[in-house]
Structure formats: C-alpha cells, structure tokens
Design an enzyme around this catalytic site. Sequence first.
Site, PDB file in Angstrom:
ATOM      1  N   CYS A 338       0.841  -1.197   0.000  1.00  0.00           N
ATOM      2  CA  CYS A 338       0.000   0.000   0.000  1.00  0.00           C
ATOM      3  C   CYS A 338       0.884   1.258   0.000  1.00  0.00           C
ATOM      4  O   CYS A 338       1.678   1.457  -0.908  1.00  0.00           O
ATOM      5  CB  CYS A 338      -0.962  -0.047   1.185  1.00  0.00           C
ATOM      6  SG  CYS A 338      -2.214   1.258   1.185  1.00  0.00           S
ATOM      7  N   LEU A 339       0.769   2.110   1.014  1.00  0.00           N
ATOM      8  CA  LEU A 339       1.608   3.303   1.085  1.00  0.00           C
ATOM      9  C   LEU A 339       3.086   2.932   1.140  1.00  0.00           C
ATOM     10  O   LEU A 339       3.944   3.647   0.608  1.00  0.00           O
ATOM     11  CB  LEU A 339       1.215   4.145   2.298  1.00  0.00           C
ATOM     12  CG  LEU A 339       2.045   5.398   2.598  1.00  0.00           C
ATOM     13  CD1 LEU A 339       2.131   6.310   1.382  1.00  0.00           C
ATOM     14  CD2 LEU A 339       1.474   6.139   3.800  1.00  0.00           C
TER      15      LEU A 339
END
Length: 604
Positions: A338-339
């Site tokens: 994700c991030l």
Amino acid sequence: MADQQGSKTEPRDDQWDPQAFAQDMQEITEHAQKLFTDFLSRQASGSAGLPFTDPLNVSEAWLDMTAKMMSNPAKIMEAQFNLWQEYMALWQNAAQRWLGQDTEPLVRPDRHDMRFKDDMWQENEVYDFIKQSYLLTSRWMLGLVHDVEGEDSPVAKKVDFYTRQVVDAMAPTNFVMTNPQVLRTAIETRGQSLVHGLEHMLADLERGKGQLRITMTDENAFKVGENIVTTPGKVVHQNKLMQLIQYSPMTETVHKRPLLIIPPWINKYYIMDLREKNSFVRWAVSQGHTVFLISWINPDESYRDTAFDDYLAQGPVEALDVIEKAVGESSVNAIGYCLGGTLLGMTLAWLQAQGKADRIASATHFTTMLDFSDPGELGVFIDPTTLEHLEEEMFERGYLDGAEMATTFNMLRSNDLIWSFVVNNYLMGKEPFPFDLLYWNSDSTRMPAAMHSFYLRKCYLENALREPGAVTLAGVPLDLTKVKTPAYFLSAREDHIAPWPSTFRGAQIYSGPVRFVLAASGHIAGVINPPASNKYVHWTSTSRSKNHETWLAAAKENPGSWWPDWEKWVEKYSDGEVPARQPGEGKVKPIEDAPGSYVKIRAV
C-alpha cells in the site's frame, strides 16, 4: 452461557425481576445523561470540533445536485412516477401474499448482503414488505443521483458516496422495531439485550470522549507479541521513525539476497504477521528468505514537522545500510504494501537518480498506487476545500488522529464495518467476537501533519508522482519512468482503497520488466491469503496490453493463493543460497526481541 457471538446469559422466567430491570435502566439513564451533557459541553466549547462546519464540503455537492434537479424537472417527475408504479406493484404483491398466494419478489437483496439473512425477512409478509420497500427506495435514490450527476466528476462521486451512506444508515435492520432478530432477542431476554446494548453504546461514547468509537472486537483477547505477532526475530536497529526487525531462520540454508518488507504506516505492520496460520512474514521465512521488516513508530505531536523525506531517508534507505552491515549484502529484494509500496516506488526512483539502482534487485508492490488519477472512493475525501480544513486541524494538533483515519476506511464498507456492529453490539446487546483482523484494524496509527499533507497533495490531489521531476524527495527529483528494476505488482479485484485499474496504470510507469497479478477479494484478504487456506483465486496474463480490461480478458484464472507464484518469480533474483543467518551474527547487534516496542504504542 454466552452464545457463539458472545451474547450475555438470557434470563429464564424465574430470573425476571422487574424491579432490578428498572433499577438497571435508571442507573444507565443517569450515566447516559452525564455523558451526553459532557458531549454537548465539548461541542459548545469547540473541543470536539465546531458543530456547524462542513469539513468534507458535502453541502456544496448537495447544492450542485439540487440545482441540476431543478433544471430538469421532467427527469425528476419520471423517476417519481417509476417509483410510484413500483410501489403499486409491491402493494399488489403484498396483498396477494396476505391472501395466501405465492408471489415473486419485485426486488431481492444482493447475494453478498448479509443484513437480510434472517428467515423472517422472507417468511413473514410484513417484514418482506419492509425489506422490499427499502430496497426499492434505495435503488430509486441511488439511480436518481446517478442520472442527475453522471459518473465522472468529483462532485458526482461525492454525492453518490454520501447518498449510499444515507441509504445504508436508513436500512430497517438498523432499528429495533423493524429488525425481527433484534425484537426476538429482546423478547427472549426480557429486555436485557437492550439494556446491555445501551451499556455498550455508553461505554463506546465514554471511550471516544463524546464521539462514538464502536468496539469491533474483544480487545482483551489479544496481546501483541504473545498470541498475535509472534514470528521469532530481533530488533537489530532503530531510529526516530522505525525499528528494523530481522527474523530468525526456519531453514538450514537461505537465499543469499535478503528480503526487505516496507509496510504502510497508515496501519501497523502486523497485518502480515497476525497468526502462524496466516502470517506472510512467517511463510516467507519458511521459504528460505532472510526477512527484514520495518516497524514504523506511532507518532505523536512531536512529529509535527516530520516530512516524507524523513520516511524515505530513515526508512528504506537507512534499512539498506543496516542490512548490509548485518549480513554483508548490498542488494535486497524489496516488498512494499500500500503506502509502503508507494514509498518503495519513490525509493527506486531516488536510487536510480543517485546511480544506486542495484541496491534493490527486485521490487514487489502489494496493492500499490503510483498513478492516482482514479483513487476510487477515497477521492471523495480529498478536494482543495476539504484538504485545507484537514491541514488546519492536523497542524494544530501535530498529526492526523488514527480514529479519524479508521472512520474514513470503515465508511468505504459501512454495512460490514459500521452498521453490523451497531446491530450486534447495541441492538442485540452482544459482546464483540474476538477476531485478530479486527483487533489489528482497531489498533490505529497517527500520521505526522507535514508528511500527510505532502502525501495527500502531491499524490492524491495533484497526481504528481507519475510526472517526471514533479516530486522531489531528499533533494532529488523523482522520475519513475527511468526505473528499470524488475517489478511484481499484486492487486486485488475488489480493493476499495487501491482500485486495481489504478494500480494497473501505475504498473505501466516503470521501464523495466513487470509482472502484474490480480487476486480475488479486497485490500487485505486478497493479499493475506496463505496457500494452506485454499481460498480465492488469482489471475495471471502474458498480455502486454496497457488497458486493464483487455489484460483481464486475456488472463488465466488460477485456483488458490498467489503466494507460490510470487515465490517462483522472486527466486530468480535471490542470487543462490548460503547457510542460515541468525540475527546478531553480523556487525549489527540485537536491541530487543521481535515484535519490538514501536508496534506496541497505541493511539489513545
């Protein structure tokens, strides 16, 4: 005894004590009055936020929709006429059922909709009428908004999103008198289920200091490092932002090139190490990887000015130097989730610009966006007006509160992550079921103000990361198009946080070889899917199409987990085998046992 869902003991007839019940209600009412008084005083003083502000800029979106409706009254009249016809047909069907005739429903719930699973919704004529009436009205509301606003504009997406929030909130399952299961339980328990439900609601209000923070699981059932997050290892390095964990080997020999995992700091890393049976970390170690993992700090107000540059420099860049000291390898295989995957992409571009691209031999991105042109439903929370309000609050406090972030993500699946708990905890009076995934989901993290402002503006609002030189980190302009590192992109077909069409577009930015794999399910279940569970499927394709639909049409559906596919891919970049390495054998000495202390810092 408590039932499987954790409900409290149901009173027998000889246990029923009206006087005790009345006393319970009086005490709860007094407690509730104190809490509500405190809540109102917070609102009046501004300590809980200004009561009449519109931080999400929803009113402007509704005004836009109203103006469009007024400019096309014929469309509104047509929609109302169609709804009237459907209601007339519903009344006719209901009358026939009341007379004992069999009829086909005019509308059915989606097969994944668990709200109407109780048999009474089908068997009882009144509840069946309530259910179909709600479904018809919901379909009319959502259809009307869609027809008026269209699909593409940010305003249209915001109106559609908040209309669905209203529709979900008004479901008959969310009210005592129109939920047969709730009524049945209240009768069976002589009202005690409602008493317990009110106690739960008041406890959640008190825990949230006037704001409702729904308890999703039994938080006393889990303890980090004891019955979850238990893969053996050592913290071998730490700085202000992270601890670096090296895991103990499970095989006699290991891949020569170590594996570095960069988790997101929007949530804690241990989604990848919940239990032995579903731990990606433990599985990777068992496959012969020397696994290093970054455990991010849960920042407080003192991190106000911490920038994205700091996460780059004190995260993966510093971790690479520590790994080289620990095992003597200057190059790693890297995973970003994700991030963390977005940061991995930035790191690749940063290293490429520095002439150090060989420090990461392969890059794996789990549900990662590099192109933010279509961020999905998260986009409704990010526009200039909303972002200005958010920045004002963040810089005043020093961080974005973890509870606010959690609420945002929960709204993306409100029936599953909000209303199901309202029904279970408050209307049914049941105790939340102990569930490790929901414990992790409730263990929220804060975001430093400066870092999060940069991330939202540069990535979501400006979509600058895909443009060469438009984003600068640690003094270096980033150009993802020059990244030649072999990459593996894993996306999830039902992902509401990183929609797979967006992750697919991001995978086209690199200039090196890319393998794109699509998993079934969503942002978490699509990734955390161990082979032993034999769940879901995944798609692979040799198509070189830059269109996600064309790619999927040519893809092969494969049963079960994608993990073995990734292992087969990453082995090509593992550079042979060496004897197993124990944490602390190299020049870097252990600080403490895994999972370390940073992951145990909870947001209050």
